[in-house]
Scaffold this motif. Sequence first.
Motif, PDB file in Angstrom:
ATOM      1  N   MET A1653       1.041  -1.224  -0.162  1.00  0.00           N
ATOM      2  CA  MET A1653       0.025   0.075   0.010  1.00  0.00           C
ATOM      3  C   MET A1653       1.027   1.288  -0.145  1.00  0.00           C
ATOM      4  O   MET A1653       0.458   2.195  -0.776  1.00  0.00           O
ATOM      5  N   ASP A1654       1.899   1.230   0.952  1.00  0.00           N
ATOM      6  CA  ASP A1654       3.074   2.169   0.973  1.00  0.00           C
ATOM      7  C   ASP A1654       3.438   2.628  -0.557  1.00  0.00           C
ATOM      8  O   ASP A1654       3.610   3.712  -1.200  1.00  0.00           O
ATOM      9  N   SER A1655       4.006   1.579  -1.227  1.00  0.00           N
ATOM     10  CA  SER A1655       4.630   1.682  -2.469  1.00  0.00           C
ATOM     11  C   SER A1655       3.496   2.199  -3.513  1.00  0.00           C
ATOM     12  O   SER A1655       3.767   3.106  -4.348  1.00  0.00           O
ATOM     13  N   LEU A1656       2.232   1.921  -3.427  1.00  0.00           N
ATOM     14  CA  LEU A1656       1.445   2.209  -4.474  1.00  0.00           C
ATOM     15  C   LEU A1656       0.948   4.020  -4.083  1.00  0.00           C
ATOM     16  O   LEU A1656       0.802   4.676  -5.190  1.00  0.00           O
ATOM     17  N   LYS A1658       3.352   5.856  -3.212  1.00  0.00           N
ATOM     18  CA  LYS A1658       4.468   6.722  -3.639  1.00  0.00           C
ATOM     19  C   LYS A1658       4.728   6.748  -5.083  1.00  0.00           C
ATOM     20  O   LYS A1658       5.084   7.609  -5.737  1.00  0.00           O
ATOM     21  N   THR A1659       4.158   5.659  -5.746  1.00  0.00           N
ATOM     22  CA  THR A1659       3.978   5.412  -7.049  1.00  0.00           C
ATOM     23  C   THR A1659       3.093   6.426  -8.051  1.00  0.00           C
ATOM     24  O   THR A1659       2.144   6.828  -7.404  1.00  0.00           O
ATOM     25  N   GLN A1660       3.875   6.851  -9.323  1.00  0.00           N
ATOM     26  CA  GLN A1660       2.660   7.469 -10.149  1.00  0.00           C
ATOM     27  C   GLN A1660       1.764   6.508 -10.333  1.00  0.00           C
ATOM     28  O   GLN A1660       1.737   5.532 -10.766  1.00  0.00           O
ATOM     29  N   PRO A1661       0.197   7.434 -10.314  1.00  0.00           N
ATOM     30  CA  PRO A1661      -0.707   6.358 -10.644  1.00  0.00           C
ATOM     31  C   PRO A1661      -0.491   5.605 -11.877  1.00  0.00           C
ATOM     32  O   PRO A1661      -0.834   4.591 -12.119  1.00  0.00           O
ATOM     33  N   GLU A1662       0.247   6.359 -13.002  1.00  0.00           N
ATOM     34  CA  GLU A1662      -0.042   5.854 -14.322  1.00  0.00           C
ATOM     35  C   GLU A1662       0.988   4.649 -14.528  1.00  0.00           C
ATOM     36  O   GLU A1662       0.802   3.875 -15.347  1.00  0.00           O
ATOM     37  N   ASN A1663       1.705   4.530 -13.475  1.00  0.00           N
ATOM     38  CA  ASN A1663       2.416   3.430 -13.222  1.00  0.00           C
ATOM     39  C   ASN A1663       1.862   1.900 -12.873  1.00  0.00           C
ATOM     40  O   ASN A1663       2.520   1.035 -13.240  1.00  0.00           O
ATOM     41  N   VAL A1664       0.757   2.105 -12.341  1.00  0.00           N
ATOM     42  CA  VAL A1664       0.155   1.072 -11.792  1.00  0.00           C
ATOM     43  C   VAL A1664      -0.906   0.440 -12.796  1.00  0.00           C
ATOM     44  O   VAL A1664      -1.798   1.065 -13.277  1.00  0.00           O
ATOM     45  N   ASP A1665      -1.014  -0.761 -12.698  1.00  0.00           N
ATOM     46  CA  ASP A1665      -1.910  -1.443 -13.761  1.00  0.00           C
ATOM     47  C   ASP A1665      -3.087  -1.420 -13.137  1.00  0.00           C
ATOM     48  O   ASP A1665      -3.358  -1.931 -11.803  1.00  0.00           O
ATOM     49  N   ALA A1666      -4.143  -1.357 -14.050  1.00  0.00           N
ATOM     50  CA  ALA A1666      -5.525  -1.538 -13.525  1.00  0.00           C
ATOM     51  C   ALA A1666      -5.791  -2.871 -12.875  1.00  0.00           C
ATOM     52  O   ALA A1666      -6.440  -3.003 -11.903  1.00  0.00           O
ATOM     53  N   ASN A1667      -5.086  -3.871 -13.389  1.00  0.00           N
ATOM     54  CA  ASN A1667      -5.299  -5.053 -12.923  1.00  0.00           C
ATOM     55  C   ASN A1667      -4.721  -5.306 -11.482  1.00  0.00           C
ATOM     56  O   ASN A1667      -5.598  -5.862 -10.613  1.00  0.00           O
ATOM     57  N   THR A1668      -3.892  -4.558 -11.328  1.00  0.00           N
ATOM     58  CA  THR A1668      -3.226  -4.628  -9.872  1.00  0.00           C
ATOM     59  C   THR A1668      -4.086  -3.969  -9.071  1.00  0.00           C
ATOM     60  O   THR A1668      -4.413  -4.458  -7.963  1.00  0.00           O
ATOM     61  N   TRP A1669      -4.574  -2.638  -9.409  1.00  0.00           N
ATOM     62  CA  TRP A1669      -5.571  -2.076  -8.503  1.00  0.00           C
ATOM     63  C   TRP A1669      -6.620  -3.156  -8.331  1.00  0.00           C
ATOM     64  O   TRP A1669      -7.274  -3.210  -6.964  1.00  0.00           O
ATOM     65  N   ALA A1670      -7.237  -3.769  -9.118  1.00  0.00           N
ATOM     66  CA  ALA A1670      -8.397  -4.674  -8.835  1.00  0.00           C
ATOM     67  C   ALA A1670      -8.095  -5.777  -7.929  1.00  0.00           C
ATOM     68  O   ALA A1670      -8.949  -5.847  -7.205  1.00  0.00           O
ATOM     69  N   GLN A1671      -6.693  -6.279  -8.003  1.00  0.00           N
ATOM     70  CA  GLN A1671      -6.520  -7.357  -7.116  1.00  0.00           C
ATOM     71  C   GLN A1671      -6.163  -6.850  -5.754  1.00  0.00           C
ATOM     72  O   GLN A1671      -6.669  -7.311  -4.825  1.00  0.00           O
ATOM     73  N   VAL A1672      -5.490  -5.499  -5.544  1.00  0.00           N
ATOM     74  CA  VAL A1672      -5.214  -5.032  -4.091  1.00  0.00           C
ATOM     75  C   VAL A1672      -6.967  -4.760  -3.598  1.00  0.00           C
ATOM     76  O   VAL A1672      -7.340  -4.855  -2.293  1.00  0.00           O
ATOM     77  N   ILE A1673      -7.854  -4.147  -4.448  1.00  0.00           N
ATOM     78  CA  ILE A1673      -9.180  -3.952  -3.955  1.00  0.00           C
ATOM     79  C   ILE A1673      -9.871  -5.158  -3.640  1.00  0.00           C
ATOM     80  O   ILE A1673     -10.446  -5.237  -2.495  1.00  0.00           O
ATOM     81  N   THR A1678     -11.619  -9.463   2.567  1.00  0.00           N
ATOM     82  CA  THR A1678     -10.587 -10.457   2.920  1.00  0.00           C
ATOM     83  C   THR A1678     -10.038 -10.061   4.136  1.00  0.00           C
ATOM     84  O   THR A1678     -10.049 -10.789   5.579  1.00  0.00           O
ATOM     85  N   LEU A1679      -9.525  -8.834   4.307  1.00  0.00           N
ATOM     86  CA  LEU A1679      -8.849  -8.519   5.453  1.00  0.00           C
ATOM     87  C   LEU A1679      -9.948  -8.268   6.540  1.00  0.00           C
ATOM     88  O   LEU A1679      -9.636  -8.614   7.600  1.00  0.00           O
ATOM     89  N   VAL A1680     -11.283  -7.527   5.971  1.00  0.00           N
ATOM     90  CA  VAL A1680     -12.009  -7.539   6.965  1.00  0.00           C
ATOM     91  C   VAL A1680     -12.587  -8.659   7.811  1.00  0.00           C
ATOM     92  O   VAL A1680     -12.921  -8.938   8.916  1.00  0.00           O
TER      93      VAL A1680
END
Length: 1717
Positions: A1653-1656, A1658-1673, A1678-1680
Motif C-alpha cells: 500500500m505504501d508503494s502504491l 508513492k508511485t505515479q498512478p499511471e505506473n500502476v496497472d488497472a489489473n493490480t488495482w483490481a487485485q489490491v481492492i 478478505t482483510l475485513v
Amino acid sequence: MSTSTPEAVKKLVDNMQTDLRSLSMECKKKFPPVKEAAESGIVKIKTIAARKTGILAALKENSSEVVQPFLMGCGTKEPKITQLCLAAIQRLMTHEVVSETAAGNIINMLWQLMENGLEELKLLQTVLVLLTTNTVAHDEALSKAIVVCFRLHFTKDNITNNTAAATVRQVVTVVFERMVAEDERHKGIIEQPPAVQGNSNRRSSSTLRPCAKDAYMLFQDLCQLVNADAPYWLAGMTEMTRTFGLELLESVLNDFPQVFLQHQEFSFLLKERVCPLVIKLFSPNIKFRQGSNATSSPAPVEKPYFPICMRLLRVVSVLIKHFFSLLVTECEIFLSLLVKFLDGDKPQWLRAVAVESIHRLCVQPHLLRSFCQSYDMKQHSTKVFRDIVNALGSFIQSLFIVPNVGNPAIVNTPAGAAGAGGPATAQSGPGAAGVSGGVTPQPAFEYRGTWIPIMTVTVQGSAKATYLEMLDKVEPPSIPEGYAMSVAFSCLLDLVRGITSMLEKELGQSAPQTSPDPAMVQKQSSEQSDKEPGTRAVWVEMVNACWCGLLAALSLLLDASTDETATENILKAELTMASLCGRLSLVTPRDAFITAICKASLPPHYALTVLSSSASTLTNKSFSIQGQNVQIISPSSESHQQVVAVGQPLTVQPQGTVVLTAKNIQCMRTLLNLAHCHGAVLGTSWQLVLATLQHLVWILGLKPGSGGALKPGRAVEGPSTVLTTAVMTDLPVIANILSRLFESSQHLDDVSLHHLINALCSLSMEAMDMAYGNNKEPSLFAVAKLLETGLVNMDRIEILWRPLTGHLLEVCQHPNSRMREWGAEAVTALIKSGLIYKHEPALSQNQRLQLLLLNPLKELSNIVHADIRQKQLECVLQILQSQGDSLGPGWPLVLGVIGAIRNDQGESLIRTAFQCLQLVVTDFLPTMPCTCLQIVVDVAGSFGLQNQELNISLTSIGLLWNISDHFFQRGETIENELDKEEAILEKQAKEKGVPLNRPFHPAPPFDCLWLCLYATLGELCVDPRPAVRKSAGQTLFSTITAHGTLLQQATWHTVVWKVLFHLLDRVRKSSTTADKEKIESGGGNILIHHSRDTAEKQWAETWVLTLAGVARIFNTRRYLLQSLGDFFKAWEVLLGHIQSAALSKNNEVSLAALKSFQEILQIVTPVKDSEKPDALSAVNMPILIDPVTASGPGRPLERTDSLGERLSRYNGAEQIPPPAEIEDSALWWSAWNAWYRIGTDSTKPPTSSEKLAFIPSQPFLTALIQIFPALYQHIKTGFSMDDLKKLGVILHGAVSVPISSDASPFILPSYTEAVLTSLQEAVLTSLDVLQKTLYNSAPGKELQAICVGPESMQVMYPAIFDQLLLFVEFSCKPPQYGKLETKHVANAKYNQIQLFAPAEWVALNYVPFAEKSLEVVSDLYQKTACHKAVVSEKVLTKIIKTLRMPLSLKYACPSESTWKLAVSSLLKVLSIGLPVARQHASSGKFDTMWPELANAFEDFLFTKSTPPDNLSIQEFQKNEGVDVEVVQLISTEILPFANFIPKEFVGQIMAMLNKGSIHSQSSSFTEAEIDIRMREEFSKVCFETLLQFSFSNKVTTPQEGYISRMALSVLLKRSQDVLHRYVEDERLSGRCPLPRQQVTEIIFVLKAISTLMDSLKKTQPENVDANTWAQVIALYPTLVECITCSSSEVSSALKEALGPFKDFMQPPVTKVQNGES
C-alpha cells in the motif's frame, strides 16, 4: 896390576934374584953346576936391572940364559928344587919375558919331568901358563906341550887325570883362540886366497898362517885319534879314548864354528874327516834292534855303547847346528839316523837321547826352516822335516800304545815321583783323575789305560838335555817313566812355537806396519812374496810338511792330558798353528786344527755335522811314517776328567743330556781366543768355530739378551742343565768373551767380516731347520751374534747389510715364535742403530745408504706374522721419534711400512701403525719431502678403509682434514717444490722415452696432490660403515669448499667428473641396492635409532650428504664451473642425480634431493635485511679470506697464476655478481625439465590399489612445489601454455596425494581449524607467481604481454582460472588419488600403527585450500575481468558454475565457511563481472552465463539442505543477512539493467524474488524460534525489491513492466490465499490457538500488504496497472474477515494493513479516465 910398570918390573927383578939365590942355596951342596948357573944368573939380572929402560925386553932377549939355572934345577929331580924352579919359570912366563928358544927348552924340560912322573900337577899348571900367557910356543914345541898334557891324562892318579883332561881342553881351546886372534889381526889385509888344489891333500896346510896351521894340525890329529889312527902332529901320544876325543871334537866344533866356516882347509877336514868318522861310529846303533838275539860278545860294534853314542849325538847336534850349510848331504844322513833312533825297537836310553837331540833342533826354527828348504822342497830328497815331526808324533803314540811302557792307570804315582812333575793341576775333589780326595794328582797324560806322568824337562824354548849331558856315565842310565814323553811333548811345543814365531816375525816384516787394514796387509804380503817367491813357498812347505804330524800328536796329547797347564800348552800350539795356516791361507790345515779344538770343546762323540764332515777328510787319511801307520786318533771318552756341567744337546730330537768337563770349557776358551785374536784369518772356518760355540752356549744354557749379548739363563726344558759352581763363576766371563769376540769383528777386514757373517747365516739356517715343526726353544745364538756383529760394524755397514738383513728377514718368517721374535728384534735394532750412527758422510748426504738401511723395514711388511709386524711398527715409531726430522728420502719407505696394513691383521697392529701415522701428520708434514705428501694421503686413506677399528677410520679422516689444511697453509712452498720435482721426472721420462706415469697426469702436480686427497676421501665416502661415510663426506666437501680455490681451473674439470660425479654414481648404486633387512643393534648394547636401522636407511643418509655436498659446490663455485666449457653437460648430470634421488622410494633422500635442487637454483631462504651479513652468505658461500687480504698481503701480482692471485681472483669473482645475475636460459630450462620429470613421476597415482604402494611425503611435495616459483622467474619468458598445462597436472597431482595416518597428526591441523598445509600454500604460491607475472607485465608499457603480447601469453589467465577452480571444487568433492582408498581424517586410527602393517592413507582436509583458491580466484578476477582472454574463454561462467556447487550444497558443505565464502566471492566477482558482461552482451560471449547465474541464485537462496539443528539464532540471523545481501545485489546490479539482460533471466529472477517474498514455512521450527526462522527480513527485502522493480518508472521496455506486473499479481494472489486459509483455520480451531508458523505467516502477509500500500501511494498512478488495482481492492473484504481473529499480533498487523486503504477510498470514475481501453 900390570906387569910392565916400573914397580912391577922392580918387583920381578927382585923376585928373580931372590929365586936364584934360593936355588943356589938349595943346590950349594948337592948340585954345584946349578949353583954356579944361579950365581951367574944373578949377575946377569943385576946387569940388566942396572939399565934405566927396556929391562923387560932385555930380560926376554936373555931369557934362555935367565931360564937356564931353573931348567937345570928341574933336572935335579929333587921335588923341592923342582917346585922352586917351576914357580920361578911360571913367574917369568907370566911376565912374558920368555923367548921362543927358552920356551922350547922349558917344554923339553917339562917332557922329561912328565916322563919321570914328577910334579905332574905343577907341570900341567906350567904348560897352561906357558900356552895361555903368550904365543911363543909353536909347531913342534906346541905339539909337544899338548902331548905332555894328553899323556898326563892317562896316569894312574885320578886327580892328575882329571886335571890333565881339563888342561887338554883348555889347551885345545887356546890353540884355536890363537888362530882366531891371528885372523882378527890379519882382518884388514886382503889376501889373495890361493887357488884350491885339485888334489885333496890331507896335509895341505901350507896356505895357513902359523897359528892356523897349529890348529889345523891339532884338529886333524884329534880326528885321527878318534878314528884310532896314528896322529900326524901330536908325536909321542901313547894312548887315547874315543870318548875324550869326541868330547874335544865337539867342543872345538861348538866353540869355533867360524874357523871351519872361514877356512876352506878346515871345511875340508869337516867334510872329509869328521863326517865319515861320525857315520862310521854310528853304525852299531843303526844296526842294533832291541829284542834281537844279541850275543854278549864284548865287541863294541855289536851293541850301542852309551858314552860313544851320546857323544856322537852331541857332535851331530853341533854339526847340524853350525855347519848345516856346509854339510847338507851329511846332515841329511844324520837327521835320518836321528829319526831312526826314535824307533820303538831301539833301547830306551837311545830313544831318550835321540829325543833330546831332536829337541835341540826343535828350538832352532831357522835350522828347521833350512831343513825344509834343503830337503823337503827338493824334488828327489828325503822329506826330512816332515819325517822329524811325524817321528815325534809316532814316538808319542808308541809310548801310549806299547803296553809295557807306562804303568796302568790304576796304579797311583808314588809320592816321590810327584816331585819330578811341574805345577800340579788345580783340580781336586771327587772328579779328579783316579785319585782319592785330598791328594793333588801329578800332571800326566792318560790314554786308554796308559798313564804317563809329565815332568818339567826344560824351560820353554831351551833344549836343556839330561842324558846328553851324562858324560861321566859309562853304562846306559835308567830312564824314568814319562821322561821321553815329556821331552817329546816339549819338542812339539817348541817346534810349533819356534816355527810360528819365526814365520810371524817374517810375515810381519814383509808387511809394512803402516796399514792396519788386514786386507791391505794380505795384499802387500802377497806382493812381497811375489818379489821373493821363495819365502812364502818355504813357509807354506813348512806348514804343509808338519801339520799332519803335529795335529795327530797334539790331538792325542790333548785327549790324554789330565793337567790344565799341559792342556793349555797343547791348545795354544793348536791355536797358533791354526792362526799361522790361516795367515798363509792354507785352508785344509787351518780347518783341521780348528776342528780339533772344536771337537775337544764338545762332549765326546757329540754329533755335530760341521765338524764330522771337515774332520772326515782328515781322519780317513792315515799317513805313514817310516813304514808305520799313524792314525789321527779321535778323542776317547774314557779320560777321567772333572765334570763341570750337564746340559741338553742342541739337536732336533731331545736326547737326554750331555756332559761338559773342565777341559771342554778350557778348549772353549781357546776357541774364543782363536776367534777373538785371529778372526781375520779364519775365513770359512768361522763356520766350525761358531757352530761349536753355539752348541756349547746351548749346553751351558746361555740365552741372548738385549743387543744380542748372551746371559746365563735357565733352559726352557726345565732342570736338565746342571752347572757346578766352578762353571757358574766362569759363565759371565765366557759370555763376556763371547761378546768381545763379536765386538772385535770391527777390526776384521771386509773379506773376513763377510766370512763371519756367512758363517753366522748358515748357522742360523741350521737352527731354523731345527726349529721347524716343533715348539722347542730354538737356538738363537746365530741371530743374536749377527745382531752384535752388525752393531759394532756400523761404520762399514753397507758392505754387510744385504746378507745380514736378508738372512734376518728369513728368520722373521719362521713359524717358531721365539725364533722370529729374535729375528725381528735383530732387524729393528740394526735399523735403529744404523740410522742413529754418525756415518761418514752423514746419512743426510748419503741417500743410498739411508734407503739401504730402511729397506729391510719395508721388507718386513711382507711377513704375515702379527708379532713381527708389531715389532716393525714399534721400530717405526721409535725411528720417527728419534730420527723423524732427518728421514728425507727415506720417507716413502717408512710411510709404505705404516700403510702396509690389512684388515686381517688385528686391531693392535693397526692401532700401533696408526699411532705412527698420527705422529707423522702432527709433527713431520712440514719436514718431509713434498713428493711424499701423496703417500701420506694414501696411507691415511688406507687407515680409513680398514674395518677393524671404527675410531681409527674416523680419526684418519680427521687426519686427512689436517693434511689438507697443511697443503693449504704451505701451498706455495709445496707447489714450487713439486714443480721442480716434476720437471726432473719429466726430463727422465723423456730420456727414457716413456710417458710420465702419475695419477691425474695432465694436471699440475700440486693439483694432483689435491685430487689424490679428494679421491681418497671419495673412496671413504662409500665405505660400508655409515659413520665413516658420513665423516668422509663432510670432510670431502668441506675441503673442496674451503681449499678448492687453490686448484687450477682445468683441474676443476677432474674434480667434477672424476671425483664428485663418480662418487655420486657409486653412492646412488649402493643406496639403491642396499639391504632392507633390519639391523638388530649396533654392537653390544648400542641402540640404533629406527630411522637408521637398515642398511638402506644408512645409505640414504650418505646419499643425502653426498648430493647436498655436490650441490653446494655447484652453487658456491658456479662462476668457476661455468667457465669450464662443459658446464651444461655437468649441470644435466647433476640434475639427473637430483632427479633419481628425488624419485627414490626414500622420503629422506627424496626430500634432500629437492633441497639440493633448491640450492643449485640458488633459492635461498629469505633473510631480513638487518640480518644479511653480506652478499656472499646469501649464496651460502664460505668466506675464505677477508676481502681486504684477497690479493695476498704485500705481494706483487706479476707472477702469473700464483696461489694468492688465484685466490683473489676467485674470491673477487664470486663476490661481485648478485644471485640473480646468473642467467643462462638453457640451464634453467634443463632445470625445468628435471623439475617436471620429478613432479610427474612423484605425483603419478599408483596404478594398482595395493596397500604397499609408495606415496610421496608432504614435505617432499611441498619442497617440490616450492621450487617452482623460483624456477619460473628464470623461464617465464619462454613459458608456454603447454608448460602451464604440465604445471597444472603436477600441482593437481601433488595436492591430491593423501598422507599416511601415522604422519597426519604432525601435518594436519585439527579438523576444525581452517588452515592450509604448507604444500597447499606452495601450490597457491606457484599459481600466484604465474598470475603476478602476467598481471605485472600487462599494464606495463615495456611488455604488454597479455593485452598485446603473443597469443601464448593471452591464453594463460583462463588456464590459471581453470586450475584454481579445480581446486575450489575440492571443498565439496575431495580429489581421488589413483585407486587408493583414503579415509576421512576423522576416521583414521591414531593408535600406534603396528610395524609392517601398511599405513592407512588419509585424505587431507581440502576445505581451507579450496577456500584460499576461491579467494585467489575472486582477487584475480577482479584484476582481469575485462581481459580479452578472460572474456573470450568465458571465465566468469566457469567461476559461477564452480561456485554453484558449494552454494547449492550450502549447509551440506563439508565446512560452513565454504558456502559463506562462495557467496561473498560470488558477490565480489559479479560486482566486477556483470558490468563486463553487459558490455559484451551483444557479442554473445556471456550468453551461457545468465542461466548458470540464475540457477546459482536459485540453488543458494532456496537450498535443499536444512540448517543443522544446533544452529544458534544469531547464526541464523547472520545467514539471513547473507541471503539479504544477495537480494540486494540483484536489486542494485541486475534489475536496474534489465534491458541489457536476457528476458528469460529477468523472468527467473522475478520468480525467485516472488518466491522469496512469500515466506514458506519450515516444519522443523520449534514454537519459540518460529518468528526468527521465518526469514522475515529476507522475505521483506525480496518483496520490496519486487515492488521497487515493479513500480519503477524507469521501465524502458514493456517487457520489464510485464515481468514486474506478473510478479505483483502472483504476490497478491498468494496473499489472498494465505488470508483465506488463516480465516478458515481460525474458524475450525475454535478455542485452540493456531500454530506459531501460521500466525507468523499471516503477520508477514499483512506486513507485505501494508508495504504494498505504501508503494502504491508513492508511485505515479499511471505506473500502476488497472489489473493490480483490481487485485489490491479485492483484498479488502478478505482483510475485513480477519478482524475476528483472536491473536493480538495479527490484530495489530491488521490495523496497519487496513489503514492505508483510506487513501484510495474515492468515488468511482469512468473507464476512459483511467486511460485504458
